[in-house]
Each structure stands twice: as structure tokens, then as C-alpha cells.
Design an enzyme around this catalytic site. Sequence first.
Site, PDB file in Angstrom:
ATOM      1  N   ASP A   1       0.830  -1.196   0.000  1.00  0.00           N
ATOM      2  CA  ASP A   1       0.000   0.000   0.000  1.00  0.00           C
ATOM      3  C   ASP A   1       0.869   1.252   0.000  1.00  0.00           C
ATOM      4  OD1 ASP A   1      -2.290  -1.523   0.054  1.00  0.00           O
ATOM      5  OD2 ASP A   1      -2.525  -1.387   2.235  1.00  0.00           O
ATOM      6  N   ARG A   2       0.311   2.323  -0.506  1.00  0.00           N
ATOM      7  CA  ARG A   2       1.036   3.593  -0.603  1.00  0.00           C
ATOM      8  C   ARG A   2       1.558   4.049   0.756  1.00  0.00           C
ATOM      9  NH1 ARG A   2       0.253   9.246  -0.658  1.00  0.00           N
ATOM     10  NH2 ARG A   2       1.404  10.207  -2.365  1.00  0.00           N
TER      11      ARG A   2
END
Length: 150
Positions: free
Chosen positions: A122-123
Amino acid sequence: RGGSFRTGAEDTCDEDLLERGESDSLIRNSDVVAIRTRIPDKYYPPSCTGYVDPPPDIVKMMPIDIIYEDDHISIVNKPELVNTIGRKRMDLQSMLPFILRPPELSQLFAPLQTPRPVHRLDRKTSGCVIVAKTEEAMTRFSRMFASRKV
């Protein structure tokens, strides 16, 4: 856009004084013609990436640590707030050819044109990302992730 770049041993040139020519521009005797390119080095050539420079926004964020690297895979530490893939020139995948060396040419394993992450984070998550450099490594690690062996 201001700035300077190296044109010779001690020469620098202000980019504001430069004029970018077009394919139909006339060249006069007093004109100086320069072609901007990346000097051949141990990284992936511009013909693979399509770019001379790495993505500027990722370079500003922080260095990407290489934890492990061989001719088949690399393991890199993805910083938080960087997408693994998906945002053209704004993601980890766009940065990889500028920090990893290409695999040595081998008749046994077909190299990928550019290194590719095998999985995503995930970012907002930082951590290790496995990066494939050959088709064989990409296939094997993709299967291992799919079968939850990794």
C-alpha cells in the site's frame, strides 16, 4: 526554468539562454548543437526506460535502499507515500531502472526489459518489495505469491 549543466571541463550554461530546436529548425554556423543523453553506465539504458532522468518526485522523497540484488531478483525497501506501481513516473516501478543494474546476459534466463515488482505494498506502507529482473523470476515468485507460499 533556471539551472545549469555541464558542457565541458569548466563551462556551465544557463538553461534560460538555451533554445530548444524543432525538427524543422534551421541551424546557423554560430549555433551550438547539444544532445542530452545519459552516459552509458551500469544501469538500464534509456532505450528501456524511455527517459534520461529518474522520476524527480521520487528522487526528492528519499533514497530507495537496495537490500539484496543478483541477476534474477532484487529486494528494495519501499518508502511510505510512494505507490509500488500504477502512477506513471510517480511510483517505485519507474524508479527501479535508475537504481538497479540489469542482469548479465544469459542464454538460460530471458531478462525483462525493465525490472518489475512482483507484488505491491500500500502507498502508506513502507517495507521490502521483491523485484524481478528475469521472466523466470517473475513467473516463479508470482506463483509463490498466488499459492501463499511467500
